[in-house]
Structure formats: C-alpha cells, structure tokens
Design an enzyme around this catalytic site. Structure first.
Site, PDB file in Angstrom:
ATOM      1  N   ARG A  49       0.790  -1.172  -0.043  1.00 58.66           N
ATOM      2  CA  ARG A  49      -0.221  -0.009  -0.018  1.00 58.66           C
ATOM      3  C   ARG A  49       0.786   1.299  -0.046  1.00 58.66           C
ATOM      4  NH1 ARG A  49      -0.531   2.824   4.798  1.00 58.66           N
ATOM      5  NH2 ARG A  49       0.618   1.575   6.571  1.00 58.66           N
ATOM      6  N   ARG A 107      -3.872  10.300   1.224  1.00 58.16           N
ATOM      7  CA  ARG A 107      -4.769  11.212   1.816  1.00 58.16           C
ATOM      8  C   ARG A 107      -5.651  12.165   0.989  1.00 58.16           C
ATOM      9  NH1 ARG A 107      -1.040  11.895   6.717  1.00 58.16           N
ATOM     10  NH2 ARG A 107      -0.401   9.569   7.167  1.00 58.16           N
ATOM     11  N   ARG A 117      20.243  -3.946   2.585  1.00 51.32           N
ATOM     12  CA  ARG A 117      20.831  -2.869   1.949  1.00 51.32           C
ATOM     13  C   ARG A 117      21.377  -1.839   3.123  1.00 51.32           C
ATOM     14  NH1 ARG A 117      21.557  -1.549  -2.905  1.00 51.32           N
ATOM     15  NH2 ARG A 117      20.750   0.460  -2.928  1.00 51.32           N
ATOM     16  N   ARG A 130      17.741  11.500   0.299  1.00 47.30           N
ATOM     17  CA  ARG A 130      17.248  12.563   1.118  1.00 47.30           C
ATOM     18  C   ARG A 130      18.278  13.514   1.948  1.00 47.30           C
ATOM     19  NH1 ARG A 130      14.117   9.718   6.056  1.00 47.30           N
ATOM     20  NH2 ARG A 130      15.616   8.175   6.596  1.00 47.30           N
ATOM     21  N   GLU A 174      22.096  11.337   2.807  1.00 49.01           N
ATOM     22  CA  GLU A 174      21.712  10.000   2.903  1.00 49.01           C
ATOM     23  C   GLU A 174      21.733   9.234   1.541  1.00 49.01           C
ATOM     24  OE1 GLU A 174      18.034   7.297   4.717  1.00 49.01           O
ATOM     25  OE2 GLU A 174      18.923   8.788   5.864  1.00 49.01           O
ATOM     26  N   TYR A 220      12.156  -5.181   8.970  1.00 48.26           N
ATOM     27  CA  TYR A 220      11.980  -3.601   9.372  1.00 48.26           C
ATOM     28  C   TYR A 220      11.087  -3.281  10.453  1.00 48.26           C
ATOM     29  CZ  TYR A 220      12.131   1.305   8.758  1.00 48.26           C
ATOM     30  OH  TYR A 220      11.836   2.907   8.938  1.00 48.26           O
ATOM     31  N   ASP A 280       9.522  -0.406  13.280  1.00 50.23           N
ATOM     32  CA  ASP A 280       9.506   0.877  13.824  1.00 50.23           C
ATOM     33  C   ASP A 280       9.888   0.896  15.248  1.00 50.23           C
ATOM     34  OD1 ASP A 280       8.738   2.362  11.382  1.00 50.23           O
ATOM     35  OD2 ASP A 280       6.497   2.212  11.651  1.00 50.23           O
TER      36      ASP A 280
END
Length: 366
Positions: free
Chosen positions: A171, A175, A248, A279, A299, A347, A349
């Site tokens: 996904r 918004r 990575r 970024r 980065e 990964y 959070d």
C-alpha cells in the site's frame, strides 16, 4: 558462579528496553556493543550545538498508549510533527501524498477531483500487478509514481522498479485531505536533547562494554552470564551456516553550514533517479533549533557486503526462506533469546521494537 543473569548483545532499543525490565526484576545485566557507543541506530551526536541523528532521521510515532507513556516516563518528548517534502528535479511536493500534492500536480481542488484523476490513471493496470512498478501505478496512478515513487525506490533498492517484487509496497499512503502530517498515529515527537537521553536512562544500572564483537569469542562472553539476549544478525550467530542473509546499507555525509537554515524542514526526499542521495536531513528542525549554524546530512543508499552496517533486510522470497532456516535453529536454542530488527530480520518502527521487548520481558518476568 556467573556474575550476570543476562548478557545483552547489542545496545539498540530492543536490548535497552529488555535490560531496563530485567533490572527492575533485580537481574544483573552486562551489555556488550560492537560499536564504540551505545544506542544502535538512534545514537545522536552534538555538532555546533545541534543534536544530530548520526544514522538517519528517527521520528518517534505510535498509537500504542502504553509504549508512549513508557518512553515519556523516562524522558520528555517534544511536539515534533513529521511533514517531509519531496524534491523532484526542483519541483516541490508535500508528503505523504495528499490534497496539497495533488493540487500541485494537477490543479485539482476537491477530494473527488483527485480520486477521479488517480482512478483514471491507475485503471491502466487491468491485471494482477507483477512487479513494483505495476503495483505502484495501480495504487496511485502514473504521475505520482513517475515523480514521487520510481526514482526514490530504485535508489533505495539499487534495482529498477520492474525488477522489484510487487509486495514491497502493498500500500502507499494516499490522503484526500490537506494534511501534511506524515504519520496517522496518535502520538508523535522526539526526545528533548536527543535519543541518547532515552537510551542512557534505559541502561541505567547495567554494566556496559563497547567496541566488543560477541561473535568473535562467544564462549568467553557466554561464560559471564546465565542467559544471553542476542540482537545481532541471525546468520552471523550461526557463522553463515546456510549462507548470508541480504541487506541494503546506507552511507551518510554530514556537513556544517554557516547559515541559520538550509532547507526550512527536517527532511527533503529527492525523488528523481539522477540525484545520488535519497534525502537531506536538517537536524536542527527536529528540536526547533535557533542556532546560528545548521547541520545537514545527505543519505546515500548502498549495496551491502559482509562487515558493513546492515540497515534494511531484503525481504524477498529467497531471503525469507533462508531466514526461516536460521529461525528453526534459533527456536531450539536454550538460554538464548533473539530479538530486534537484525535478529528477527524485519524492518521495525521504534514503537514496535519497544512493544516487542516489553512483551518478551513480560513473558519471562511476569
């Protein structure tokens, strides 16, 4: 007699939270860390009075009230709201994809107009998406994909989007409101003074040794404690018995700028393929800094080789199958607990890492 109840291998968030919970239950903990500092990837440095996120931007966000109250009981968080922008060849767009983005792209004003535009563009994919490019177009349409997804994703993974599996982006956040808050979570912020404040509090009362590689002399370190909490890469724990898991990596270039403000926002994503970095982070904006100078970090994603820092697992089918083999071995271990993003090859959070560590501690200590 062994001196410690727990040997904690790695000083990132999982190890830190587990350590605090163990100490609460009167357990003695020794923490060993391969780097020369504690805190894993949330470690911060002070440069020109600016708190610098050494290993990339870390913005705490959660909808887990217990986790939010847990971290706020240890240090004070500010009210930072993540509102990054995208730079596509000099064109500026708001992220996540929202009405500000769509208005800039197409001149639309209402959510209905934006929906129609995306539906019109995404309808070109009439079959089950076979790669990431088709998946992205089916979700957000051609224009958003070409300008804001394609180049960034290809830099991140080092491969063309047509060569990447579709499941990488099940996904994409879309918004239909004029709201630039990147996260939907109830709580968001950054520790005042940086993440070192949080990490030091979590490890308060533990013995810590930095610059130590556990896997180079496991027997020696295992002899010090009854139980081991291991948060390193799972394949290295087993000396790559079945082969290396893939990752990575990232490279950071940090620079002091003799000006009060470089880009006006904490994070700018560069979404074209030609710009080599993904970024630029301007650290002072994380804490609303007013210093005379500013510090920026570019980065750069990079391919990973053994010995380099592993940042992102390559969760394709081949690597997941390989991880499954190591997981089967890990499940049989006695007196060893595995946890965190490297040991679990996922990964995570930050709030999910904390939740996982709290759950593991509750399972053990009650």
């Amino acid at each position: 007699m062994k001196k410690y109840d727990y040997l904690i291998v790695g000083s990132g968030l999982f190890g830190a939270v587990f350590c605090r919970e163990a100490l609460k239950h009167s357990k003695k903990c020794l923490v060993i860390e391969k780097r020369e500092h504690i805190g894993g990837n949330i470690y911060c440095e002070n440069i020109e009075g600016v708190t610098v996120h050494k290993y990339g931007a870390h913005i705490f966000h959660t909808s887990d009230k217990e986790v939010w109250e847990y971290v706020n009981s240890l240090c004070e968080f500010n009210r930072f709201t993540n509102s990054p922008i995208a730079n596509y060849k000099g064109e500026i767009y708001n992220l996540p994809f929202n009405m500000n983005t769509f208005s800039k792209l197409w001149g639309v004003i209402t959510p209905e107009e934006a929906r129609k535009k995306i539906e019109e563009q995404s309808s070109v994919i009439t079959h089950e998406p076979e790669n990431l490019e088709e998946q992205a177009i089916s979700l957000v349409g051609e224009d958003v994909y070409r300008k804001l997804v394609k180049g960034y994703t290809e830099k991140q993974w080092g491969r063309d989007c047509t060569q990447l599996p579709s499941f990488i982006i099940k996904r994409l956040p879309v918004r239909y409101t004029y709201d630039n808050n990147y996260f939907n979570d109830s709580y968001q912020g950054i520790p005042i003074g940086g993440y070192n404040v949080l990490i030091e509090k979590l490890f308060e009362g533990a013995d810590i040794i930095t610059g130590v590689d556990y896997n180079s002399d496991r027997e020696k370190y295992n002899a010090l404690a009854h139980e081991v909490l291991y948060t390193g890469t799972l394949d290295s724990f087993y000396d790559s018995l079945y082969g290396d898991l893939s990752y990575r990596s990232l490279r950071f270039e940090t620079e002091v700028k003799d000006m009060p403000d470089y880009q006006g926002v904490a994070v700018v994503n560069y979404t074209d393929r030609e710009t080599p970095f993904t970024r630029i982070i301007e650290h002072k904006h994380f804490e609303f800094g007013t210093q005379e100078k500013t510090v920026i970090t570019r980065e750069y994603p990079s391919s990973w080789e053994k010995g380099m820092e592993a940042y992102y697992p390559v969760n394709d089918e081949e690597n997941q199958e390989l991880y499954g083999k190591y997981k089967a071995l890990a499940d049989k271990e006695e007196n060893v607990i595995f946890g965190g993003r490297l040991a679990e090859y996922k990964y995570y959070d930050m709030d999910k890492v904390i939740r996982s560590a709290l759950d593991k501690a509750k399972e053990i200590f009650g």
